[in-house]
Design an enzyme around this catalytic site. Structure first.
Site, short mmCIF file in Angstrom:
data_model
loop_
_atom_site.label_atom_id
_atom_site.label_comp_id
_atom_site.label_asym_id
_atom_site.label_seq_id
_atom_site.Cartn_x
_atom_site.Cartn_y
_atom_site.Cartn_z
CG ASP A 162 -2.08 0.94 1.11
OD1 ASP A 162 -2.28 1.51 0.02
OD2 ASP A 162 -2.78 1.14 2.11
CG HIS A 201 0.09 1.99 -9.25
ND1 HIS A 201 -0.17 1.64 -7.94
CD2 HIS A 201 -0.97 2.72 -9.67
CE1 HIS A 201 -1.35 2.15 -7.60
NE2 HIS A 201 -1.85 2.81 -8.62
CG LEU A 257 9.37 -17.24 -3.07
CD1 LEU A 257 9.08 -17.30 -1.58
CD2 LEU A 257 9.88 -15.85 -3.44
C1 FPP Z 1 -1.99 0.20 -3.34
O1 FPP Z 1 -1.50 1.50 -3.34
C2 FPP Z 1 -1.39 -0.57 -4.43
C3 FPP Z 1 -2.08 -1.18 -5.44
C4 FPP Z 1 -3.54 -1.19 -5.52
C5 FPP Z 1 -1.38 -1.85 -6.54
C6 FPP Z 1 -0.27 -2.74 -6.13
C7 FPP Z 1 0.58 -2.99 -7.27
C8 FPP Z 1 1.93 -2.94 -7.24
C9 FPP Z 1 2.71 -2.67 -6.05
C10 FPP Z 1 2.71 -3.16 -8.48
C11 FPP Z 1 3.26 -4.53 -8.60
C12 FPP Z 1 2.30 -5.47 -9.16
C13 FPP Z 1 2.64 -6.54 -9.88
C14 FPP Z 1 1.56 -7.43 -10.34
C15 FPP Z 1 4.02 -6.87 -10.23
P1 FPP Z 1 -2.53 2.72 -3.48
O2 FPP Z 1 -2.65 3.05 -4.92
O3 FPP Z 1 -3.81 2.37 -2.81
O4 FPP Z 1 -1.76 3.83 -2.71
P2 FPP Z 1 -2.42 5.03 -1.88
O5 FPP Z 1 -3.19 4.40 -0.73
O6 FPP Z 1 -1.24 5.81 -1.42
O7 FPP Z 1 -3.31 5.79 -2.81
#
Ligand code: FPP
Length: 253
Positions: free
Chosen positions: A33, A50, A144
């Site tokens: 997150d 992201h 893994l």
């Molecule tokens: C939450 O941050 C994150 C996500 C919904 C996407 C997670 C994806 C990745 C970390 C990229 C890697 C993925 C793969 C499949 C390799 P948020 O957007 O909710 O952040 P915020 O709470 O600060 O808005």
């Protein structure tokens, strides 16, 4: 003339140098997150966070491998994430391909197997294709297990299990009397996997967001304010160190 600089270890690494090798969590689950906030802090669009998050995934995979973690389950896209703006969803759906394009050779080299949990069929065709390719390519690896929760929601998973169980009872495949926790678990996406020993959530939020509600019953939780794109091996090690200080009692004394 160039000079080699002395190597200064990160203070925390030094502090947590001695992880007990016989007390490493078999299964670590992570709610990644804070990508959006990471980007906002830098005046960048959310998608930049992201994109950067991909590198943290690789760092944590490397570290998990090094410490002999058996399963790493990463919450990459929830069933609720479809509520986000279309452009962000489109970007998120391209990330698995991007990640695999960069890191699949290294994952193969390190004997990592890739799998997913969640409603795979409902993903866009191009996402499915990239991920399915990686699943097939890594299926014989026995290191893994890198398990992406993609289009995953725990309530949906439980409802799906209940429907399947009712249908199996209906056609006498199983009986109501035989139904127990073990059999119920077999109907979940995580069938065959041990429950997570450690759950990590980054970015300071302290909630489960519909992640592995059944499977986390006895899991140790560890929260950090670090935003996912800043997450790395050192912070992962800190989480393992904290885990090793816990006494797991599973309801006993
Ligand atoms: C939450 O941050 C994150 C996500 C919904 C996407 C997670 C994806 C990745 C970390 C990229 C890697 C993925 C793969 C499949 C390799 P948020 O957007 O909710 O952040 P915020 O709470 O600060 O808005």
């Amino acid at each position: 003339m160039s000079m080699k600089l002395p190597f200064f270890k990160n203070k925390q690494t030094e502090l947590h140098e001695d992880l007990e090798s016989d007390n490493i969590p078999d299964h670590v689950a992570i709610i990644m997150d804070g990508n959006g906030r990471w980007a906002k802090k830098r005046g960048l669009p959310r998608i930049a966070g992201h994109k950067e998050g991909i590198n943290s995934v690789n760092k944590v995979v490397r570290a998990a491998n090094q410490y002999n973690v058996k399963v790493l389950t990463l919450y990459a896209f929830s069933t609720e994430n479809w509520k986000r703006p279309k452009s962000e969803i489109e970007f998120l759906m391209k990330l698995p391909k991007e990640f695999l394009h960069i890191y699949l050779p290294e994952l193969m080299e390190n004997n990592v197997r890739i799998d997913t949990i969640g409603d795979f069929d409902a993903l866009p065709q191009h996402t499915k294709k990239a991920v399915q390719y990686a699943k097939d390519k890594t299926k014989n690896n026995n290191g893994l297990l890198l398990n992406f929760a993609l289009n995953y929601g725990s309530r949906l998973e439980i409802m799906r299990a209940i429907k399947q169980i009712m249908s199996d009872i209906d056609c006498s495949k199983i009986s109501i009397d035989s139904l127990d926790e073990k059999i119920f678990s077999e109907y979940l996406y995580t069938q065959g996997l041990s429950d997570p020993d450690l759950l990590i959530r980054t970015s300071g939020e302290q909630r489960l967001s519909n992640f592995l509600l059944w499977q986390l019953a006895y899991t140790e939780f560890w929260f950090t304010d670090v935003l996912w794109p800043d997450f790395d091996e050192v912070i992962f090690k800190e989480a393992l160190y904290e885990y090793q200080q816990r006494k797991r009692r599973y309801g006993g004394i």
